[in-house]
Design a protein around this motif. Structure first.
Motif, mmCIF file in Angstrom:
data_model
loop_
_atom_site.group_PDB
_atom_site.id
_atom_site.type_symbol
_atom_site.label_atom_id
_atom_site.label_comp_id
_atom_site.label_asym_id
_atom_site.label_seq_id
_atom_site.Cartn_x
_atom_site.Cartn_y
_atom_site.Cartn_z
ATOM 1 N N SER A 1 43.603 47.225 36.268
ATOM 2 C CA SER A 1 43.562 45.769 36.108
ATOM 3 C C SER A 1 44.953 45.212 35.822
ATOM 4 O O SER A 1 45.332 44.161 36.344
ATOM 5 N N ARG A 2 45.735 45.943 34.988
ATOM 6 C CA ARG A 2 47.101 45.492 34.697
ATOM 7 C C ARG A 2 47.961 45.541 35.963
ATOM 8 O O ARG A 2 48.733 44.618 36.245
ATOM 9 N N LEU A 3 47.818 46.612 36.723
ATOM 10 C CA LEU A 3 48.593 46.736 37.963
ATOM 11 C C LEU A 3 48.206 45.647 38.960
ATOM 12 O O LEU A 3 49.068 45.063 39.624
ATOM 13 N N LYS A 4 46.904 45.366 39.048
ATOM 14 C CA LYS A 4 46.470 44.330 39.988
ATOM 15 C C LYS A 4 46.949 42.959 39.534
ATOM 16 O O LYS A 4 47.273 42.103 40.371
ATOM 17 N N LEU A 5 46.993 42.738 38.225
ATOM 18 C CA LEU A 5 47.475 41.459 37.725
ATOM 19 C C LEU A 5 48.942 41.262 38.100
ATOM 20 O O LEU A 5 49.346 40.157 38.480
ATOM 21 N N ILE A 6 49.757 42.320 38.017
ATOM 22 C CA ILE A 6 51.157 42.231 38.437
ATOM 23 C C ILE A 6 51.239 41.904 39.930
ATOM 24 O O ILE A 6 52.021 41.057 40.366
#
Length: 523
Positions: A229-234
């Motif tokens: 989720s953090r990677l997708k948010l970036i």
């Protein structure tokens, strides 16, 4: 020693920076030379096109419409063809060119389908098609991962193909491929306009990823993982950054609803300090230098057209006990929610299938554009069978316009379950035809369409499965006098607010004519 090392690092940095600037200058020169070559050779292509259409002089202006799926037959296509028909009536010195990926179709067959599907007559002398061979690059099936990025890069390639075949005087994207603007601006050096049905990415999408909410744009295996989720948010923040730069390249932007306007206006003003700071570092700074920052002040609402004239002639009563859905079989339309809502209705009120005189059917009318849609349709048919409702459900695929009108003339309820539907032409069609709508309480249906008329209801909103089932039951059990009054109010509002005449008025006030008639760069 330390001073010598610092001096060495400082000198090396300046050398690398100078090399970067030199490379950037070389790229800029190459682009300018290639652009000049395209625009020079475009004079011949332009003259040849006008001669083929029977225009003996070169004083015609050319407005290009980027719409790779122009033959799909959906609401977005109605906007395209109504706009072109309006231009042909009011500006006979303008030739409309459609950049289409429908290579299997001919100009004649597309015009015939437009007539059959939308009852819109087009003048072939003022219309030309540039067929693009690389539409597969924007197919969602081509990009099973990083779909937004892949389709956007694919659209840029399509824009390059478009410019190599014909540069118009004005380029208007009517499908939502904003990343094409960079290519058109650099190579064509012409003004750009946009009719935005739905922002490619929005702050809502970022919020859903951040909150790890599962969605059709946020798969379960990602929403369930904090790291993913953090990677997708970036990834989404980077994509939003470039999407903002794309929209700011347009000279004018039209949108189809209050919901879309609010999102597009916020996108035009969007700022991400962290991502902006990253783009001060070579070579990323180069990406920003090649984009325009002349953003339009604000988007203008131009409600999509609905052919309310014929629909408003349908008899309001009596109506058959039909729940009708009219929507392309795309994932965001959420047809499975419609099947689930209908199943829930039957669970709560079995009398709707037990009594033959009271029996209710769900009719799903929709277009299937490609293999992905066909696969989705097959899965929906299986869902209906698994739920045990298939005897009461009918799928009508790629129906002609007369067939759609026939269903609208006899249905009782119109159903739409899409969340954040940007506008909802299908819902306007329901109302104009006298069909009482039940739609998700979000987007255009909530803010613009299913709103009180003279202080009274024109339809119903719902969010949960039980709310949809309850709303459907309410409509199906209305007293005759109240039912008739609601059908009349729904029709009166739709005809007054969302007619083709209202669309053409808004389209002509959008400023497209100023940019089309004032441009000389491609001639």
């Amino acid at each position: 020693m330390a001073n010598i090392f610092a001096f060495f690092v400082f000198g090396l940095s300046w050398i690398l920076f100078a090399q970067f600037l030199s490379a950037l200058l070389i790229v800029w020169v190459i682009l300018r030379v290639y652009s000049h070559h395209l625009r020079s050779s475009n004079l011949v292509r332009r003259s040849t096109l006008l001669a083929e259409l029977g225009h003996s002089h070169n004083t015609k202006r050319i407005v290009g419409f980027f719409h790779p799926y122009c033959n799909a037959g959906g609401g977005g296509e109605r906007v395209l063809w109504t706009a072109i028909a309006a231009i042909q009536r009011t500006d006979p010195d303008v030739v409309s060119v459609v950049y289409s990926g429908d290579t299997e179709a001919s100009k004649e067959s597309i015009i015939s389908k437009v007539k059959a599907r939308f009852a819109i007559t087009l003048d072939p002398v003022l219309l030309h098609f540039v067929f693009l061979q690389s539409r597969w690059l924007v197919e969602d099936s081509t990009w099973p991962r990083f779909t937004l990025l892949g389709q956007s890069i694919g659209s840029m390639y399509l824009a390059w193909e478009s410019m190599t075949k014909l540069i118009p005087d004005l380029f208007i994207d009517t499908m939502g491929y904003a990343f094409t603007f960079h290519i058109v601006a650099q190579l064509g050096q012409i003004p750009i306009g946009a009719y935005v049905h739905y922002p490619t990415i929005s702050t809502d999408m970022l919020a859903r990823v951040k909150s790890r909410k599962q969605w059709h744009t946020n798969a379960g295996h990602i929403s369930s993982s904090a790291t993913l989720s953090r990677l997708k948010l970036i990834y989404y923040r980077l994509f939003m950054y470039y999407y903002v730069l794309s929209l700011r390249t347009a000279s004018f932007v039209m949108v189809n609803s209050s919901w879309t306007k609010n999102h597009v206006d916020s996108i035009l003003q969007y700022n991400d300090p962290l991502i902006d700071a990253i783009h001060m570092i070579p070579p990323l700074v180069g990406l920003k230098l090649f984009t325009s920052q002349n953003a339009p002040a604000a988007a203008r609402i131009v409600y999509p057209p609905c052919d309310t004239r014929e629909m408003s002639s349908f008899s309001l009563m009596p109506r058959q006990r039909i729940i009708l859905s009219v929507a392309q079989f795309r994932p965001e339309k959420d047809h499975q929610a419609q099947l689930n809502a209908f199943h829930r209705l039957i669970e709560l009120h079995p009398e709707y299938i037990q009594n033959s005189h009271n029996r209710v059917k769900l009719i799903l009318v929709g277009g299937s554009r490609n293999d992905s849609d066909a696969k989705r349709l097959s899965e929906l048919q299986k869902v209906a069978k698994d739920l045990g409702i298939d005897p009461y459900v009918e799928f009508v695929v790629n129906a002609s316009y007369p067939t759609v009108l026939s269903w609208l003339s006899k249905a009782s309820v119109g159903l739409s379950t899409m969340v954040d539907e940007h506008f909802g032409i299908n819902i306007v069609e329901f109302m104009a035809a006298g069909v009482i709508p039940v739609a998700h309480a979000s987007g255009g249906p909530l803010q613009d369409i299913i709103v009180p008329f003279n202080g009274e209801r024109t339809g119903f909103h719902a969010r949960t499965l039980d709310e949809f089932a309850g709303a459907l039951h309410t409509v199906l059990s209305l007293p005759t006098e109240e039912e008739l009054a609601m059908r009349w109010r729904a029709r009166a509002w739709a005809v007054q607010r969302f007619s083709e005449e209202e669309f053409e008025r808004g389209w002509n006030q959008s400023g497209w004519r100023t940019w089309a008639l004032g441009s000389t760069s491609s001639r």
